[in-house]
Design a protein around this motif. Sequence first.
Motif, PDB file in Angstrom:
ATOM      1  N   ALA A 183       0.848  -1.452  -0.101  1.00 40.53           N
ATOM      2  CA  ALA A 183       0.170   0.373   0.117  1.00 40.53           C
ATOM      3  C   ALA A 183       0.743   1.942   0.224  1.00 40.53           C
ATOM      4  CB  ALA A 183      -1.234  -0.125   1.058  1.00 40.53           C
ATOM      5  N   VAL A 184       2.338   1.632   0.845  1.00 40.72           N
ATOM      6  CA  VAL A 184       2.997   2.014   1.362  1.00 40.72           C
ATOM      7  C   VAL A 184       3.458   2.185  -1.359  1.00 40.72           C
ATOM      8  CG1 VAL A 184       4.917   3.262   1.188  1.00 40.72           C
ATOM      9  CG2 VAL A 184       3.481   2.762   3.489  1.00 40.72           C
ATOM     10  N   TRP A 185       4.171   1.605  -1.549  1.00 38.69           N
ATOM     11  CA  TRP A 185       4.193   1.479  -2.587  1.00 38.69           C
ATOM     12  C   TRP A 185       3.678   2.113  -4.072  1.00 38.69           C
ATOM     13  CZ3 TRP A 185       9.030   1.359  -6.024  1.00 38.69           C
ATOM     14  CH2 TRP A 185       8.476   0.915  -7.372  1.00 38.69           C
ATOM     15  N   ARG A 186       1.901   1.942  -3.874  1.00 44.16           N
ATOM     16  CA  ARG A 186       0.939   1.965  -4.297  1.00 44.16           C
ATOM     17  C   ARG A 186       0.557   3.923  -4.308  1.00 44.16           C
ATOM     18  NH1 ARG A 186      -3.875   1.497  -4.148  1.00 44.16           N
ATOM     19  NH2 ARG A 186      -4.011   0.962  -6.327  1.00 44.16           N
ATOM     20  N   PHE A 187       0.366   3.752  -3.109  1.00 47.78           N
ATOM     21  CA  PHE A 187      -0.034   5.639  -2.586  1.00 47.78           C
ATOM     22  C   PHE A 187       1.650   5.810  -3.683  1.00 47.78           C
ATOM     23  CE2 PHE A 187       0.771   9.839  -0.096  1.00 47.78           C
ATOM     24  CZ  PHE A 187      -0.265   9.783   0.424  1.00 47.78           C
ATOM     25  N   VAL A 188       2.735   5.926  -3.486  1.00 47.34           N
ATOM     26  CA  VAL A 188       3.701   6.799  -3.730  1.00 47.34           C
ATOM     27  C   VAL A 188       3.704   6.581  -5.281  1.00 47.34           C
ATOM     28  CG1 VAL A 188       6.363   7.331  -3.869  1.00 47.34           C
ATOM     29  CG2 VAL A 188       5.339   7.112  -1.920  1.00 47.34           C
ATOM     30  N   LEU A 189       3.710   5.573  -5.770  1.00 43.16           N
ATOM     31  CA  LEU A 189       3.925   5.487  -7.310  1.00 43.16           C
ATOM     32  C   LEU A 189       2.444   5.732  -8.460  1.00 43.16           C
ATOM     33  CD1 LEU A 189       5.879   4.377  -9.346  1.00 43.16           C
ATOM     34  CD2 LEU A 189       6.250   4.108  -6.258  1.00 43.16           C
ATOM     35  N   LEU A 190       1.118   5.748  -7.822  1.00 43.92           N
ATOM     36  CA  LEU A 190      -0.170   5.834  -8.568  1.00 43.92           C
ATOM     37  C   LEU A 190       0.226   7.231  -8.350  1.00 43.92           C
ATOM     38  CD1 LEU A 190      -2.561   3.977  -7.082  1.00 43.92           C
ATOM     39  CD2 LEU A 190      -2.155   3.873  -9.135  1.00 43.92           C
ATOM     40  N   GLN A 191       0.678   8.304  -7.348  1.00 43.07           N
ATOM     41  CA  GLN A 191       1.290   9.888  -7.266  1.00 43.07           C
ATOM     42  C   GLN A 191       1.979  10.247  -8.283  1.00 43.07           C
ATOM     43  OE1 GLN A 191      -0.643  11.858  -3.489  1.00 43.07           O
ATOM     44  NE2 GLN A 191      -0.293  10.031  -3.183  1.00 43.07           N
ATOM     45  N   ALA A 192       2.836   9.787  -7.516  1.00 39.74           N
ATOM     46  CA  ALA A 192       4.124  10.003  -9.016  1.00 39.74           C
ATOM     47  C   ALA A 192       3.801  10.257 -10.041  1.00 39.74           C
ATOM     48  CB  ALA A 192       5.853   9.491  -7.852  1.00 39.74           C
ATOM     49  N   TYR A 193       3.816   8.712 -10.428  1.00 39.73           N
ATOM     50  CA  TYR A 193       3.371   8.717 -11.945  1.00 39.73           C
ATOM     51  C   TYR A 193       2.473   9.522 -12.724  1.00 39.73           C
ATOM     52  CZ  TYR A 193       2.685   5.610 -15.992  1.00 39.73           C
ATOM     53  OH  TYR A 193       1.729   5.229 -17.237  1.00 39.73           O
ATOM     54  N   ASP A 194       1.462   9.927 -11.858  1.00 34.10           N
ATOM     55  CA  ASP A 194       0.637  11.150 -12.124  1.00 34.10           C
ATOM     56  C   ASP A 194       1.323  12.483 -12.403  1.00 34.10           C
ATOM     57  OD1 ASP A 194      -2.843  11.728 -13.202  1.00 34.10           O
ATOM     58  OD2 ASP A 194      -1.974  13.306 -11.341  1.00 34.10           O
ATOM     59  N   ARG A 195       1.879  13.137 -11.387  1.00 35.49           N
ATOM     60  CA  ARG A 195       2.051  13.874 -11.883  1.00 35.49           C
ATOM     61  C   ARG A 195       3.667  13.540 -13.043  1.00 35.49           C
ATOM     62  NH1 ARG A 195       2.950  15.336  -5.333  1.00 35.49           N
ATOM     63  NH2 ARG A 195       0.790  15.428  -4.778  1.00 35.49           N
ATOM     64  N   LEU A 196       4.678  13.138 -13.367  1.00 35.04           N
ATOM     65  CA  LEU A 196       5.588  12.774 -13.867  1.00 35.04           C
ATOM     66  C   LEU A 196       5.275  12.873 -14.879  1.00 35.04           C
ATOM     67  CD1 LEU A 196       8.218  11.393 -10.909  1.00 35.04           C
ATOM     68  CD2 LEU A 196       8.688  13.369 -11.399  1.00 35.04           C
ATOM     69  N   CYS A 197       4.749  12.436 -15.127  1.00 31.05           N
ATOM     70  CA  CYS A 197       3.979  11.459 -16.634  1.00 31.05           C
ATOM     71  C   CYS A 197       4.352  13.094 -17.352  1.00 31.05           C
ATOM     72  CB  CYS A 197       2.803  11.389 -17.304  1.00 31.05           C
ATOM     73  SG  CYS A 197       2.567   9.810 -16.545  1.00 31.05           S
TER      74      CYS A 197
END
Length: 580
Positions: free
Chosen positions: A31-45
């Motif tokens: 859950a920690v991984w998903r919380f960070v990566l989902l948001q990071a991916y959304d922004r960093l795209c």
Amino acid sequence: MSPATRSRIPAHLREYVVDQDYDAYDEVDQAVWRFVLLQAYDRLCKTAHPAYVKGLAETGISVERIPSVAEMDRCLAEYGWGAVTVDGFIPPRAFQEFQAIGIMTIAAAIRRRRHLAYTPAPDIIHESAGHAPIVPDAKYRAFLRRFGEIGKRCFSLPEDRVVYEAIRHLSEVKEDRESTPQIIEDAQQRLDEVNGQVTRDSEAALLTRLHWWTVEYGLIGTPDDYKIYGAGLLSSLGESTALHGDHVNKIPLTVDCVQTSYDITRPQPQLFVCSDFDQLDAVLEQFAATLAQRVGGDKALQIMLDSGELGTIEFDSGVQVTGQLVEIIEGEQGPAWVRLEGPVTLSLNNQILPGQDTEQHSDGFSTALGLLDDGTNLGECDEDWLLSRANGQNRVQWHWASGVSFSGRVERVQTDESGSLRVITFTDARVNLGDRVLYDPDWGSFDLAVGAGVVSCCAGAADPDYYAPTDFAGHTIPHAKDPTTAREEGQVLHLYQAALQCVREGKDPRKMVEGFARIEDELQSHPDEWLLRWNLLESLRKADVGEELQAKLCAELLEIEKTDYESLPISTGLQFLEMI
């Protein structure tokens, strides 16, 4: 790791490689991984270098789950790279050695919920999702390897090693739930103290700054129109967003960035912007041109002497002397004699010469350097010339232009492929500089490393076989969680598992909402559990169901955030879900 990657790891670096126990990650970790990566991916795209989006998948990284280092290793093989698991911090030079051969070192622990936005300690989010995605870019990965090649040869100073240990300790105690405020304060004070004792910047310290402002915190483009490529930014929810504010100064990258220090435990007040990856190479070359490994001569010898660490002197003949330089004796025309403490090896073309290993020179080594007083450069002479200058007992008497006088009987000659003299072994050798005895016949045979001048001094050994081989560490990562975290997460782990089961069985949205509602009821006994609430909300938003439950979860999250606004990245999570 694959057999191919395993075979590429030098024997002296094996001790840093551990195994990733993927089953040790529980549902909270995922859950920690998903919380960070989902948001990071959304922004960093939108804000990262174009290589980032494709690079995640190409290097074995999914936003939905913690990556397998073995899978990353397989994916990176397509680009001539590999990946291994390490246990947190490894020594800076070991890191550079791995990078030089194209092997990523992945610290496989994962940050705790209270450090989701940023963690001072290495973790798998930073090491994988930060460093790997840009590697598929050919220019960038070539730059990384060149950086490693140069970096592993940079000299440090004794105070650097003390600062490194203080930084490591502070990072670890900040991440450790068992650390009291006093422990953290003491660790910070220790770092401040040792930083205050640093009187000058070593090569390694300056290189670390260059690494920080490029590989870790680099931007590309212009100060007004840039993209992110630095791993520290790509893996930090907080800084990857905050950097766009006017309070973070964006500065065009030049080699002068190495004069700007940084604090690993705090967000950075300025960032440097390269125009393209070609400029990274140009800046790296500018920096390398100032180093002992490039400048040679008296300056390089002094840098090696001041360092006090293992290094290699390379003469203009190509002979490489590896050991700890402890004395430089000046003659009439500069350095006349160098003395190294053992063990010492003599190498040519990065390979230890026969009979010139650590066993032969276990107690140290000394040699003369410079031209003979008649201008002769021994490195340009061959064995026939040598024997023609010897008497009937193969004895020679020489005087160097530096003032060194020598006599000895030739026992063995080692040459390069062209037949030029490289190492001459003498018996009954006597060496003097004025009244000072530099070598006495009673000390045994004398090996003269032929060299008129020093073309390079670099940290580390010329031949990796100098180092004692090590075994792979044999333990696994991640470690068991500290007692406080294990107790807290253990109370809600079954709820994370139940939520995951609901999602997997989510063909009927109504049942998922009912299951989530039951979990939310149980969460009333855990009023501070924000991450699971966010995960429930994220699943409901994705399925576009349970509006009433969504509103309730959102309200609870906002209430939790009031208790610790600085540490909890709840608002960013809700913004990602378009709830606020």
